[in-house]
Design a protein around this motif. Structure first.
Motif, short mmCIF file in Angstrom:
data_model
loop_
_atom_site.label_atom_id
_atom_site.label_comp_id
_atom_site.label_asym_id
_atom_site.label_seq_id
_atom_site.Cartn_x
_atom_site.Cartn_y
_atom_site.Cartn_z
N VAL A 57 0.61 -1.29 0.56
CA VAL A 57 -0.06 0.42 0.16
C VAL A 57 0.81 1.20 -0.12
N GLY A 58 1.80 1.68 0.83
CA GLY A 58 2.65 2.15 0.36
C GLY A 58 3.55 2.78 -0.36
N LEU A 59 3.85 1.10 -0.85
CA LEU A 59 5.07 1.38 -2.49
C LEU A 59 4.27 2.36 -3.50
N ASP A 60 2.85 1.58 -3.31
CA ASP A 60 1.97 1.96 -4.01
C ASP A 60 1.75 3.61 -4.57
N GLN A 61 1.55 4.81 -3.13
CA GLN A 61 1.30 5.16 -3.42
C GLN A 61 2.53 6.05 -3.72
N MET A 62 3.80 5.75 -3.10
CA MET A 62 4.77 6.24 -3.02
C MET A 62 5.32 6.33 -4.92
N VAL A 63 4.55 5.10 -5.15
CA VAL A 63 5.30 5.24 -6.71
C VAL A 63 4.73 5.91 -7.50
N ASP A 250 6.64 -11.05 11.75
CA ASP A 250 7.36 -11.57 10.22
C ASP A 250 7.67 -9.96 9.49
N LEU A 251 8.75 -10.84 9.11
CA LEU A 251 9.18 -8.60 8.23
C LEU A 251 8.53 -9.82 6.72
N ARG A 252 8.95 -8.64 6.63
CA ARG A 252 8.53 -8.71 4.61
C ARG A 252 8.96 -7.35 3.98
N LYS A 253 10.25 -7.50 3.14
CA LYS A 253 10.60 -6.73 2.37
C LYS A 253 10.91 -6.11 1.56
N MET A 254 10.55 -5.02 0.44
CA MET A 254 9.52 -5.34 -0.46
C MET A 254 10.67 -4.02 -1.49
N THR A 255 10.64 -3.54 -2.58
CA THR A 255 11.73 -3.23 -3.34
C THR A 255 11.05 -2.41 -4.74
N SER A 256 10.74 -1.10 -5.00
CA SER A 256 10.27 -1.03 -6.24
C SER A 256 11.53 0.52 -6.64
#
Length: 262
Positions: A57-63, A250-256
């Protein structure tokens, strides 16, 4: 007359009962272990899904907003660079991110010729934002064909927009008018939040439970800009790497990686 007990009517011995109880206990323990394992797997999957959903959600907004960096700003005489701050944890830029002066496909325009510092627009000028700190006010983009200018907003009254400095050119009725905002994204490691500030308005939390976030910058050839802060004029791509924590830890890393359009 008493009945003689037959030899095959005798009950279970103590040893047989103990063996049966032991087997039953082992079966029950196995069932409980399987059940607990299933619960753990479900909890783990839910936590990972929560972390991934939050990060996405955060990545989509920033992108979507980073792609617009410099829109109605870049290339305008005297505007300066669209990116005003760029560090591993902070990114601030100028852009028309929401097209809030456009209704459907209809642009906001001048209803009469402009004066040096006053514009009368075709719609209520509430899309142009002023703040307690005047230096954070929106900028106003005015264009008539290839003639374009930017001036900072001083005040808004109804459909009248007043600028802080005089326009260099006169613009006729029908000229396009847009608002350009200052947008800041900041990662606060101690609070584990990614926040967004629009102009001089309130700071909103885009993501919480963020354990790590890094902005990386690249030039037109894709080469990394290693200096901190980098030369803002050289930034053509921005990479966002974010790690979020789910409800179960639990951790999840995402990159864009985003290539700037402007």
């Amino acid at each position: 007359m008493s009945r003689r007990r037959r030899s095959d009517e005798r009950g279970f011995t103590l040893v047989e009962l103990l063996i049966a109880l032991a087997i039953g206990a082992m079966v029950a323990a196995a069932i409980v272990e399987i059940f607990q394992g299933s619960l753990s797997q479900v909890s783990h999957a839910t936590s990972l899904e929560d972390a991934q959903s939050s990060a996405r959600v955060g990545l989509d907004q920033m992108v979507s907003e980073l792609r617009l960096i410099g829109s109605y700003w870049t290339g305008i005489p005297g505007a300066g660079n669209a990116i005003t701050a760029a560090t591993p944890s902070t990114l601030t830029f100028m852009a028309d991110i929401d097209a809030d002066t456009v209704s459907g496909t209809t642009e906001t325009t001048l209803t009469g010729a402009s004066t040096a510092t006053t514009l009368t627009v075709s719609a209520n000028a509430s899309a142009f934002n002023t703040y307690a700190t005047a230096a954070a006010n929106d900028y106003v983009y005015v264009a008539d064909g290839g003639t374009r200018e930017l001036r900072q907003l001083a005040s808004v009254t109804g459909s009248v927009v007043t600028l802080t400095a005089a326009l260099a050119n006169s613009y006729p009725a029908g000229s396009i008018v847009r608002s350009v905002e200052r947008v800041s994204y900041t990662f606060d490691a101690s609070a584990k939040t990614l926040t967004r500030t629009l102009g001089g308005g309130s700071t909103d939390t885009v993501l919480d439970n963020v354990t790590a976030l890094t902005f990386s910058y690249f030039d037109s050839s894709g080469g990394a800009l290693a200096t901190t802060p980098p030369d803002a004029t050289a930034i053509k791509e921005v990479q966002i790497s974010v790690t979020t924590q789910g409800t179960g830890g639990d951790l999840r890393k995402m990159t864009s990686r985003v290539r700037l359009r402007n």
